[in-house]
Design a protein around this motif. Structure first.
Motif, PDB file in Angstrom:
ATOM      1  N   MET A   3       0.825  -1.201   0.000  1.00  0.00           N
ATOM      2  CA  MET A   3       0.000   0.000   0.000  1.00  0.00           C
ATOM      3  C   MET A   3       0.866   1.260   0.000  1.00  0.00           C
ATOM      4  N   VAL A   4       1.958   1.242   0.773  1.00  0.00           N
ATOM      5  CA  VAL A   4       2.862   2.393   0.791  1.00  0.00           C
ATOM      6  C   VAL A   4       3.488   2.599  -0.573  1.00  0.00           C
ATOM      7  N   LEU A   5       3.904   1.498  -1.207  1.00  0.00           N
ATOM      8  CA  LEU A   5       4.487   1.597  -2.538  1.00  0.00           C
ATOM      9  C   LEU A   5       3.476   2.134  -3.543  1.00  0.00           C
ATOM     10  N   GLN A   6       2.239   1.658  -3.428  1.00  0.00           N
ATOM     11  CA  GLN A   6       1.185   2.119  -4.327  1.00  0.00           C
ATOM     12  C   GLN A   6       0.995   3.639  -4.211  1.00  0.00           C
ATOM     13  N   LYS A   7       0.867   4.126  -2.990  1.00  0.00           N
ATOM     14  CA  LYS A   7       0.643   5.555  -2.782  1.00  0.00           C
ATOM     15  C   LYS A   7       1.853   6.382  -3.222  1.00  0.00           C
ATOM     16  N   SER A   8       3.053   5.873  -2.944  1.00  0.00           N
ATOM     17  CA  SER A   8       4.263   6.626  -3.283  1.00  0.00           C
ATOM     18  C   SER A   8       4.427   6.763  -4.789  1.00  0.00           C
ATOM     19  N   VAL A   9       4.238   5.666  -5.507  1.00  0.00           N
ATOM     20  CA  VAL A   9       4.395   5.715  -6.956  1.00  0.00           C
ATOM     21  C   VAL A   9       3.306   6.587  -7.574  1.00  0.00           C
ATOM     22  N   LYS A  10       2.089   6.514  -7.028  1.00  0.00           N
ATOM     23  CA  LYS A  10       1.000   7.351  -7.534  1.00  0.00           C
ATOM     24  C   LYS A  10       1.324   8.834  -7.338  1.00  0.00           C
ATOM     25  N   ARG A  11       1.815   9.200  -6.167  1.00  0.00           N
ATOM     26  CA  ARG A  11       2.164  10.599  -5.905  1.00  0.00           C
ATOM     27  C   ARG A  11       3.317  11.057  -6.785  1.00  0.00           C
ATOM     28  N   LEU A  12       4.260  10.154  -6.999  1.00  0.00           N
ATOM     29  CA  LEU A  12       5.416  10.537  -7.802  1.00  0.00           C
ATOM     30  C   LEU A  12       5.012  10.816  -9.250  1.00  0.00           C
ATOM     31  N   ALA A  27       9.494  10.509  -3.143  1.00  0.00           N
ATOM     32  CA  ALA A  27      10.894  10.133  -3.383  1.00  0.00           C
ATOM     33  C   ALA A  27      11.562   9.667  -2.091  1.00  0.00           C
ATOM     34  N   GLU A  28      11.271  10.339  -0.985  1.00  0.00           N
ATOM     35  CA  GLU A  28      11.833   9.918   0.300  1.00  0.00           C
ATOM     36  C   GLU A  28      11.312   8.547   0.708  1.00  0.00           C
ATOM     37  N   GLN A  29      10.023   8.298   0.440  1.00  0.00           N
ATOM     38  CA  GLN A  29       9.448   7.002   0.793  1.00  0.00           C
ATOM     39  C   GLN A  29      10.030   5.895  -0.090  1.00  0.00           C
ATOM     40  N   ILE A  30      10.241   6.173  -1.351  1.00  0.00           N
ATOM     41  CA  ILE A  30      10.832   5.179  -2.261  1.00  0.00           C
ATOM     42  C   ILE A  30      12.270   4.873  -1.839  1.00  0.00           C
ATOM     43  N   GLN A  31      12.978   5.877  -1.369  1.00  0.00           N
ATOM     44  CA  GLN A  31      14.334   5.644  -0.871  1.00  0.00           C
ATOM     45  C   GLN A  31      14.329   4.654   0.284  1.00  0.00           C
ATOM     46  N   ARG A  32      13.393   4.835   1.233  1.00  0.00           N
ATOM     47  CA  ARG A  32      13.320   3.924   2.385  1.00  0.00           C
ATOM     48  C   ARG A  32      12.914   2.516   1.956  1.00  0.00           C
ATOM     49  N   LEU A  33      11.965   2.419   1.018  1.00  0.00           N
ATOM     50  CA  LEU A  33      11.540   1.098   0.558  1.00  0.00           C
ATOM     51  C   LEU A  33      12.680   0.363  -0.141  1.00  0.00           C
ATOM     52  N   ASP A  41      15.260  -0.794   2.537  1.00  0.00           N
ATOM     53  CA  ASP A  41      14.836  -1.853   3.450  1.00  0.00           C
ATOM     54  C   ASP A  41      14.546  -3.170   2.736  1.00  0.00           C
ATOM     55  N   ASP A  42      14.144  -3.106   1.483  1.00  0.00           N
ATOM     56  CA  ASP A  42      13.776  -4.316   0.748  1.00  0.00           C
ATOM     57  C   ASP A  42      14.524  -4.325  -0.575  1.00  0.00           C
ATOM     58  N   VAL A  43      15.599  -5.103  -0.624  1.00  0.00           N
ATOM     59  CA  VAL A  43      16.425  -5.142  -1.824  1.00  0.00           C
ATOM     60  C   VAL A  43      15.658  -5.724  -3.001  1.00  0.00           C
ATOM     61  N   SER A  44      14.806  -6.698  -2.731  1.00  0.00           N
ATOM     62  CA  SER A  44      14.053  -7.339  -3.819  1.00  0.00           C
ATOM     63  C   SER A  44      13.048  -6.397  -4.463  1.00  0.00           C
ATOM     64  N   ALA A  45      12.696  -5.310  -3.768  1.00  0.00           N
ATOM     65  CA  ALA A  45      11.708  -4.381  -4.313  1.00  0.00           C
ATOM     66  C   ALA A  45      12.312  -3.392  -5.305  1.00  0.00           C
ATOM     67  N   LEU A  86      17.552   7.710  -6.139  1.00  0.00           N
ATOM     68  CA  LEU A  86      18.274   7.097  -7.260  1.00  0.00           C
ATOM     69  C   LEU A  86      19.498   6.331  -6.780  1.00  0.00           C
ATOM     70  N   LEU A  87      20.165   6.854  -5.756  1.00  0.00           N
ATOM     71  CA  LEU A  87      21.345   6.162  -5.230  1.00  0.00           C
ATOM     72  C   LEU A  87      20.967   4.819  -4.626  1.00  0.00           C
ATOM     73  N   GLU A  88      19.857   4.766  -3.888  1.00  0.00           N
ATOM     74  CA  GLU A  88      19.413   3.492  -3.317  1.00  0.00           C
ATOM     75  C   GLU A  88      18.965   2.525  -4.414  1.00  0.00           C
ATOM     76  N   LEU A  89      18.309   3.025  -5.432  1.00  0.00           N
ATOM     77  CA  LEU A  89      17.869   2.151  -6.517  1.00  0.00           C
ATOM     78  C   LEU A  89      19.045   1.625  -7.336  1.00  0.00           C
ATOM     79  N   ALA A  90      20.142   2.401  -7.408  1.00  0.00           N
ATOM     80  CA  ALA A  90      21.292   1.995  -8.222  1.00  0.00           C
ATOM     81  C   ALA A  90      22.199   1.005  -7.504  1.00  0.00           C
ATOM     82  N   ASN A  91      22.215   1.037  -6.187  1.00  0.00           N
ATOM     83  CA  ASN A  91      23.148   0.191  -5.435  1.00  0.00           C
ATOM     84  C   ASN A  91      22.852  -1.290  -5.662  1.00  0.00           C
ATOM     85  N   GLY A  92      23.833  -1.980  -6.220  1.00  0.00           N
ATOM     86  CA  GLY A  92      23.735  -3.426  -6.374  1.00  0.00           C
ATOM     87  C   GLY A  92      22.895  -3.914  -7.534  1.00  0.00           C
ATOM     88  N   THR A  93      22.422  -3.031  -8.395  1.00  0.00           N
ATOM     89  CA  THR A  93      21.587  -3.472  -9.520  1.00  0.00           C
ATOM     90  C   THR A  93      22.127  -2.865 -10.807  1.00  0.00           C
TER      91      THR A  93
END
Length: 442
Positions: A86-95, A107-113, A116-120, A152-159
């Protein structure tokens, strides 16, 4: 999962601020929303856990308390997954559709997600958030820009895939033109993001561009940049310099001068010299260093850093390549007083520095002996003690004594170099990059 899917707003919900535009644009936004919510709904359904049903069907288990505990744990895990979804849904919708303030919070919420969850990370990228975040990097408001950079830095790490998507979204064209207008924290985060993306430098997905190199050099040359930010920027340049095809772009941007200036800062010297070591094996890099006024004096000064053995090894390495098959450079180094410093390093330096210094000393010794030529002793007759001597004989005697002194010095130098060459030193990989360094033994 009926409760989760029912929480989605319908495609007929009120359109965003662009509703005042033409009917075709309204239908386009509605279509984008519908497609977006469909992908979210598909993700939520794929995440629906079935562990509770599996635990309830295991009615033959002997211990009922364990079954109850497993069901409780599954309920908690299901609740957590639902909350994250649900948090991901709301964050992506707002973005995608929110205001600038909502985009920053998303963007701050996506950074935390992503943290915390590498698979996400892969799923978040598939939902199309990377182009939106990249567009936010060029925003004028610093808070919005920093939120996008961190996400972007969190999304780039390890992928690898996410890094390629960030580059394809045009991040390098969004870099600030004036580095002095950026605060230090944002400057460091920019450097960390670029350093992460520069790991693609050895692939075709990340070609070296003028924007990256120019931006990193401007950080290194800025007086406002901290040592930590400069270290990160040097790490990014190091990754770029590994690929020899990038040498031309680096040198044309004046990186040699910048690195030589930074080489005297002991916290940055090792990384700066390592980059110069990559560049000196190219024709452009070698020429740029030969023509620079700080060479060889600055590198010779680094020889005296006894507590920085790695810096000594790198500086000797660079001077070996410059001196190899170049009498002009060897004469320039001799005038700068390199020989006494090399003698000291060959005796007191690290094993690798001793080997390199000894080899460089050998070149100077051989060159001097070649200039002097073979000497078989004085060719004139011996002069007896007390015999009268004219000015011509006195001049010949002076020349003979000078030659004897030179021979003694060369013999002592040869003994020192032989003593310094220890057989227990470790072998080093031979150069195999340029024709000017292939014959170097160390």
């Amino acid at each position: 999962m009926s409760t989760s899917s029912s929480s989605f707003p319908s495609s007929a919900s009120s359109p965003p601020s662009s509703s005042s535009s033409s009917p075709s644009s309204v239908w386009l936004v509605a279509y984008m929303k519908l497609k977006f919510f469909t992908r979210i709904r598909r993700f939520l359904r794929s995440k629906a856990p079935h562990k509770r049903n599996r635990a309830a069907s295991d009615h033959h288990a002997a211990e009922k308390p364990r079954i109850i505990d497993a069901v409780v744990d599954d309920d908690e895990e299901e609740k957590k997954d639902t909350d994250k979804s649900m948090v991901l849904q709301k964050s992506v919708k707002r973005l995608h559709f929110g205001t600038w303030e909502e985009k920053e919070m998303a963007a701050e919420q996506i950074q935390r997600l992503a943290r915390d969850d590498v698979s996400a990370k892969k799923l978040i990228a598939e939902l199309g958030v990377i182009p939106v975040l990249v567009s936010m990097v060029a925003a004028d408001e610093s808070g919005r820009r920093r939120a996008a950079i961190k996400a972007l830095l969190e999304l780039a790490n390890g992928t690898y895939t996410n890094k390629a998507l960030i580059v394809d979204a045009g991040l390098y064209t969004k870099l600030p033109k004036n580095i002095e207008e950026i605060d230090e924290s944002t400057r460091q985060e920019f450097a960390e993001l670029i350093s992460s993306l520069c790991s693609l430098a050895n692939t075709q997905s990340c070609p070296s561009s003028y924007e990256i190199i120019s931006f990193l050099i401007s950080i290194l040359e800025s007086k406002k940049s901290s040592i930590e930010t400069k270290e990160v920027s040097l790490g990014a340049l190091y990754k770029l310099s590994i690929v020899l095809e990038n040498a031309g772009a680096l040198i044309s941007n004046g990186v040699v001068q910048t690195l030589l200036m930074l080489s005297l800062e002991k916290q940055l010297s090792e990384k700066a010299l390592a980059i110069l070591g990559h560049l000196v094996v190219t024709l452009m890099g070698k020429k740029a260093m030969e023509e620079n006024q700080m060479v060889p004096e600055r590198l010779i000064e680094i020889f005296t850093w006894e507590e920085k053995s790695k810096c000594q090894e790198l500086s000797v390495y660079i001077l070996m390549i410059l001196a190899h098959q170049s009498s002009t450079q060897r004469a320039k180094m001799a005038r700068a007083g390199i020989v006494p410093v090399l003698v000291k390093v060959s005796l007191l330096g690290s094993p690798l520095a001793q080997k390199r210094a000894t080899k460089l000393l050998q070149w100077f010794k051989d060159e001097r002996q070649a200039k002097m030529g073979p000497h078989s002793g004085p060719q004139t007759g011996r002069i007896s003690i007390g015999s009268p001597c004219n000015p011509r004989e006195a001049e010949e005697g002076k020349k003979m004594m000078k030659n004897l002194v030179k021979q003694s010095l060369y013999k002592n130098l040869e003994m020192i170099t032989q003593r310094a060459a220890s057989p227990s030193s470790s072998n080093l990989k031979s150069f195999a990059i340029s024709t000017s360094s292939k014959s170097l033994p160390y």
